[in-house]
Design a protein around this motif. Structure first.
Motif, PDB file in Angstrom:
ATOM      1  N   GLU A  33       0.770  -1.299   0.043  1.00 30.60           N
ATOM      2  CA  GLU A  33       0.030  -0.110   0.022  1.00 30.60           C
ATOM      3  C   GLU A  33       0.850   1.254  -0.121  1.00 30.60           C
ATOM      4  O   GLU A  33       0.208   2.323  -0.224  1.00 30.60           O
ATOM      5  CB  GLU A  33      -1.124  -0.146   1.204  1.00 30.60           C
ATOM      6  N   VAL A  34       2.012   1.083   0.443  1.00 33.58           N
ATOM      7  CA  VAL A  34       3.117   2.223   0.213  1.00 33.58           C
ATOM      8  C   VAL A  34       2.624   3.484   0.851  1.00 33.58           C
ATOM      9  O   VAL A  34       2.735   4.643   0.250  1.00 33.58           O
ATOM     10  CB  VAL A  34       3.761   2.639  -1.354  1.00 33.58           C
ATOM     11  N   PRO A  35       2.176   3.442   2.373  1.00 31.91           N
ATOM     12  CA  PRO A  35       2.124   4.595   3.087  1.00 31.91           C
ATOM     13  C   PRO A  35       3.228   5.428   3.290  1.00 31.91           C
ATOM     14  O   PRO A  35       3.295   6.620   3.732  1.00 31.91           O
ATOM     15  CB  PRO A  35       1.537   3.894   4.136  1.00 31.91           C
ATOM     16  N   TYR A  36       4.477   4.642   3.453  1.00 29.81           N
ATOM     17  CA  TYR A  36       5.813   5.277   3.507  1.00 29.81           C
ATOM     18  C   TYR A  36       6.578   4.241   2.885  1.00 29.81           C
ATOM     19  O   TYR A  36       6.488   3.032   3.087  1.00 29.81           O
ATOM     20  CB  TYR A  36       5.885   5.550   5.226  1.00 29.81           C
ATOM     21  N   ILE A  37       8.001   4.873   2.817  1.00 28.30           N
ATOM     22  CA  ILE A  37       8.975   3.913   2.336  1.00 28.30           C
ATOM     23  C   ILE A  37      10.284   4.129   3.382  1.00 28.30           C
ATOM     24  O   ILE A  37      10.590   5.175   3.545  1.00 28.30           O
ATOM     25  CB  ILE A  37       9.434   4.243   0.982  1.00 28.30           C
ATOM     26  N   ASN A  38      10.721   3.036   3.730  1.00 25.59           N
ATOM     27  CA  ASN A  38      11.959   2.818   4.714  1.00 25.59           C
ATOM     28  C   ASN A  38      12.980   2.754   3.649  1.00 25.59           C
ATOM     29  O   ASN A  38      13.138   2.008   2.968  1.00 25.59           O
ATOM     30  CB  ASN A  38      11.692   1.730   5.475  1.00 25.59           C
ATOM     31  N   VAL A  39      13.894   3.900   3.833  1.00 26.71           N
ATOM     32  CA  VAL A  39      14.910   4.130   2.900  1.00 26.71           C
ATOM     33  C   VAL A  39      16.235   3.067   3.178  1.00 26.71           C
ATOM     34  O   VAL A  39      16.669   2.628   2.224  1.00 26.71           O
ATOM     35  CB  VAL A  39      15.450   5.569   2.705  1.00 26.71           C
ATOM     36  N   GLY A  40      16.312   2.429   4.276  1.00 31.27           N
ATOM     37  CA  GLY A  40      17.352   1.925   4.790  1.00 31.27           C
ATOM     38  C   GLY A  40      17.887   2.180   6.132  1.00 31.27           C
ATOM     39  O   GLY A  40      16.879   2.698   6.814  1.00 31.27           O
ATOM     40  N   LYS A  41      19.034   1.601   6.549  1.00 29.73           N
ATOM     41  CA  LYS A  41      19.535   2.056   7.889  1.00 29.73           C
ATOM     42  C   LYS A  41      20.583   2.876   7.904  1.00 29.73           C
ATOM     43  O   LYS A  41      21.613   2.809   7.019  1.00 29.73           O
ATOM     44  CB  LYS A  41      19.535   0.855   8.544  1.00 29.73           C
ATOM     45  N   PHE A  42      20.561   3.903   8.793  1.00 29.38           N
ATOM     46  CA  PHE A  42      21.939   4.373   9.025  1.00 29.38           C
ATOM     47  C   PHE A  42      22.601   4.620  10.398  1.00 29.38           C
ATOM     48  O   PHE A  42      21.880   4.277  11.502  1.00 29.38           O
ATOM     49  CB  PHE A  42      21.715   6.096   8.835  1.00 29.38           C
TER      50      PHE A  42
END
Lengths: 319, 511
Positions: free
Chosen positions: B474-483
């Motif tokens: 549903e793509v309410p948000y996109i987790n870009v990765g970890k920092f």
């Protein structure tokens, strides 16, 4: 002395002072509120819900119409109450008073340095006009006027704080630090401000002295057989003081209200730094209170400079 | 010069190691700690800002705390709660003889009053409060908490140092707090806004007996005084650490690493891996992003690898992975990650066309408060352009961003980040209700409903896969990765354990 004239002149200037402050209060309020941003969302943090933010806005009266907020603020000011900081949760007056000492100390130290550098250099440049010393001083003044204070601050921090370890990098000393430690923290920023601001004083002193040194009465003084030092200092400098005093006053006022960049680079807890942080936090009562106070300081210093003109220049005194 | 053979050196090193490991950090001294700014408040219930929790976790404690493996283990509680068979009643015993800073013993009345305040004030507390039927003291050291539904994340909520469920002396409870009386190893001494918050050692602190682990276990105040100094300029924090003025400098820009590494023996870089995750939120309520097909197309258009590389540069500071939780943790799952880091402009364009995208402007809201947000959005804008979208960057200051994201009419996507927390329901807030983005669908309700009502850890781990899959669908948000984060400490500051909310108990200052 014509006291009627003096009284009228002072009363007129005082009236002007009140008018300026009223205008500033309206402008500051409008500009602060026109800027986007929400102090409550910042205060409550990232995880706060929109509902919580709205409820807290209501608690602080920020949901009221702007006119109602302004009238409330203006009425409170007339009662001597600048309001309560949203972010720091303490009276704005207290917040401002806490910042006065570092800012004032820095300003006095920096202006003293600027005057100590600027006036002798300006006099020397005027006396030896066109000579090597004049060219050196003028070049330095130009350099000082065009060098950004943040850059000079960072370079000095690198050289003398991080490299040599002679000065602290930032801050205003540990809690309860004695005055000598505070002074140690102020030296580097005061040097930055003093050096850069001395450029303006050099240029004004030089220009003013050049005008005066060409006057007939200077020739008369010389022909009377007075020593050159006496001619330059007693007859020249005394008469060149009015424009120098103006620059001195403006520089002092500027530093009290506007040493924003230097205070930020050196992390000094002064008024300039407070205003920047208050703007970033949208702490409306602090922004409004601080700007009003700074405008007040400007106006008062200008008023005092006007009074000083009366002392320094008989022509002003006698109308 | 005396030269020892290498094997002798090794023997010498090995011989001293056990002593070095056993030697406790020294006691005494004051630590200057350069933090990222002025705390929003000193009341951790009034603000969820991490800085507030970081400072006040030294003054206040919670019933439970996270150990080094992110398990919620007892802190002020005597042990783990006794949970009724239906999972709706928790009985918690409080440790006996725990001293408050005012000198008296902590009792269950303090705990109940504090938790009730938490449920009235703090966002996470409010969500726990919704499911609370009653919370009562049963005797001096016991409390009974009844819920209307099983609450799987309760202990994690109680342990979290953000919007903290702090326990305070009941007589100090007020809004706003004017005195700060907790049970922590440090007492509040003084706050001078924009200059410092000073905490001093609490000499009669009641420590736990278990070995220190993460935020849990034995806490000992070795330093006489902690001075939290707000230093908002990241460069000034670096210079202060290099010159030795600060014993700890929090959250430095990653490009400062070479300077800290070359800073000599006096300063030590601290890299905290998987510190957090950047994520972009979609406005699912209004505008072009309310169209799920367009959101899916954007997910395919973007390349997280490019975004992370541009933002962090050095590979030590990011991890390119679509799983929302790191490998080796209970909620690790690869569900949906085949949609991650695709950067397929052609496919994205086809998907957008099919979904009915007509070239509308996509407003990307970002701020330079965090430079990595801005850089990632810049890269993303280019990727979106390549796929035929029409992005428009709106760069504002942070105060404006947090205001605008509350208005569904003025943005389409915004960039933010969160700390990497052990429990999915702790962050991001979009997994709850009413957060900006306004994600609310039957699929979300179903997946999260099951997840939240299941208390068995193994089952929850499985159910998280379904939630992660819904997020990718549903793509309410996109987790870009970890920092990872970079901080620095003086080599004199001994015993410091890297943590998301840095703490300074069990930490000493070498003479």
């Amino acid at each position: 002395m014509n006291f009627n004239h003096l009284g009228r002149s002072l009363a007129g200037r005082f009236g002007g002072m009140l008018a300026v402050l009223s205008l500033v209060s309206v402008l500051v309020f409008i500009l602060t509120r026109l800027a986007a941003g929400d102090p409550i969302a910042l205060l409550l943090g990232d995880q706060a819900s929109l509902q919580d933010i709205e409820l807290t806005r209501q608690r602080y009266g920020l949901d009221q119409p702007l006119l109602a907020q302004f009238l409330y603020w203006a009425t409170e000011i007339l009662k001597g109450n600048l309001g309560q900081s949203i972010f720091l949760q303490m009276p704005v007056t207290q917040v401002l008073l806490d910042r006065v000492e570092p800012t004032l100390s820095l300003a006095v130290l920096a202006v003293s340095m600027a005057m100590l550098i600027g006036v002798p250099c300006g006099i020397a440049a005027a006396v030896w006009r066109g000579k090597l010393i004049d060219q050196c001083v003028s070049t330095l003044a130009m350099l000082g006027a065009s060098m950004p204070s943040f850059w000079m601050g960072l370079v000095l921090i690198q050289l003398f704080a991080v490299g040599a370890g002679w000065f602290p990098v930032s801050g205003y000393g540990d809690p309860g630090a004695p005055w000598n430690i505070r002074l140690h923290h102020l030296l580097l920023p005061a040097f930055v401000l003093g050096t850069l601001n001395s450029a303006l004083i050099i240029r004004f002193t030089r220009a003013s002295m050049l005008d005066i040194l060409n006057e007939d009465y200077i020739r008369t003084a010389r022909s009377k057989g007075l020593s050159e030092i006496s001619v330059v200092l007693n007859h020249g400098l005394r008469n060149a003081l009015v424009p120098i005093l103006t620059v001195f006053g403006l520089t002092l006022a500027l530093m009290i209200g506007g040493a924003v960049v230097t205070e930020t680079v050196f992390n000094l807890p002064g008024l300039g730094n407070l205003v920047v942080r208050a703007v970033l936090r949208r702490d409306y009562p602090v922004i409004q209170g601080a700007l009003l106070a700074i405008a007040g300081v400007y106006v008062i210093i200008n008023f005092l400079i006007d009074v000083l003109y009366l002392v320094a220049d008989p022509r002003v005194r006698h109308g | 010069m005396l030269r020892l053979p290498r094997r002798h050196l090794l023997a010498l090193l090995l011989a001293t190691l056990p002593f070095a490991a056993l030697a406790a950090p020294p006691k005494g001294g004051a630590a200057n700690l350069a933090m990222i700014g002025e705390p929003q408040s000193l009341d951790p219930m009034a603000s969820t800002a991490d800085l507030v929790g970081t400072i006040m976790q030294h003054v206040y404690e919670t019933l439970y705390a996270f150990d080094s493996k992110w398990n919620a283990v007892p802190m002020l509680a005597d042990g783990m709660p006794r949970v009724s068979a239906d999972g709706m009643t928790y009985t918690i015993n409080i440790r006996k003889g725990v001293k408050l800073h005012s000198g008296r013993d902590l009792d269950s009345q303090d705990v109940v009053a504090s938790l009730k305040r938490w449920m009235e004030m703090a966002p996470r507390g409010k969500s726990v409060g919704k499911d609370t039927v009653s919370l009562e003291a049963k005797g001096t050291n016991t409390l009974e908490w009844k819920f209307s539904a099983p609450s799987a994340s309760l202990l994690a909520q109680l342990a979290l140092p953000s919007g903290m469920a702090i326990i305070m002396a009941k007589e100090t409870i007020a809004s706003p707090l004017v005195s700060f009386v907790g049970t922590g190893p440090y007492k509040f001494k003084e706050r001078k806004p924009d200059q410092f918050v000073v905490l001093t050692r609490f000499d009669t602190y009641s420590a736990r007996s278990e070995a220190a682990s993460g935020y849990a276990g034995k806490r000992e105040a070795l330093l006489d005084e902690l001075r939290f100094t707000p230093v908002p300029n990241a460069n000034t924090r670096v210079e202060g650490a290099l010159s030795g003025q600060f014993h700890f400098a929090d959250q430095l820009n990653v490009d400062a690493l070479p300077r800290v590494e070359k800073g000599g023996a006096g300063v030590v870089p601290i890299i905290t891996p998987s510190f957090g995750f950047p994520y972009m939120v979609f406005n699912t309520k209004e505008g072009v992003m309310a169209n799920q097909g367009v959101r899916q197309a954007i997910q395919i258009a973007i390349g997280e690898a490019e975004m992370l590389t541009a933002a962090y540069g050095d590979k030590r500071f990011f991890t390119l992975e679509g799983n929302h939780f790191p490998q080796g943790t209970p909620f690790y799952s690869t569900a949906g990650t085949d949609q991650y880091n695709k950067q397929d402009a052609k496919r994205a364009k086809d998907m957008a066309d099919k979904a009915g995208y007509k070239g509308e402007t996509i407003r990307l809201l970002t701020s330079r408060q965090y430079e990595f947000h801005h850089t990632m959005v810049q890269v993303m804008a280019e990727q979106l352009r390549a796929a035929g979208f029409k992005p428009e960057m709106q760069v504002v200051d942070w105060a404006t961003l947090v205001q605008r994201r509350g208005d569904s009419k003025v943005w389409d996507i915004y960039m933010t980040h969160s700390g990497q927390l052990p429990e999915p329901m702790l962050s991001p807030p979009q997994l709850g209700e009413g957060a900006p983005g306004w994600w609310s669908t039957p699929a979300k309700a179903k997946a999260l409903g099951e997840f939240n009502q299941t208390t068995d850890p193994a089952k929850r781990a499985q159910l998280w896969s379904a939630v992660q899959q819904v997020v990718y669908t549903e793509v309410p948000y996109i987790n870009v990765g970890k920092f990872s984060s970079l901080s620095a400490r003086s080599s004199k500051l001994e015993g410091y354990t890297p943590a998301t909310w840095p703490f300074f108990w069990n930490t000493g200052l070498a003479k």
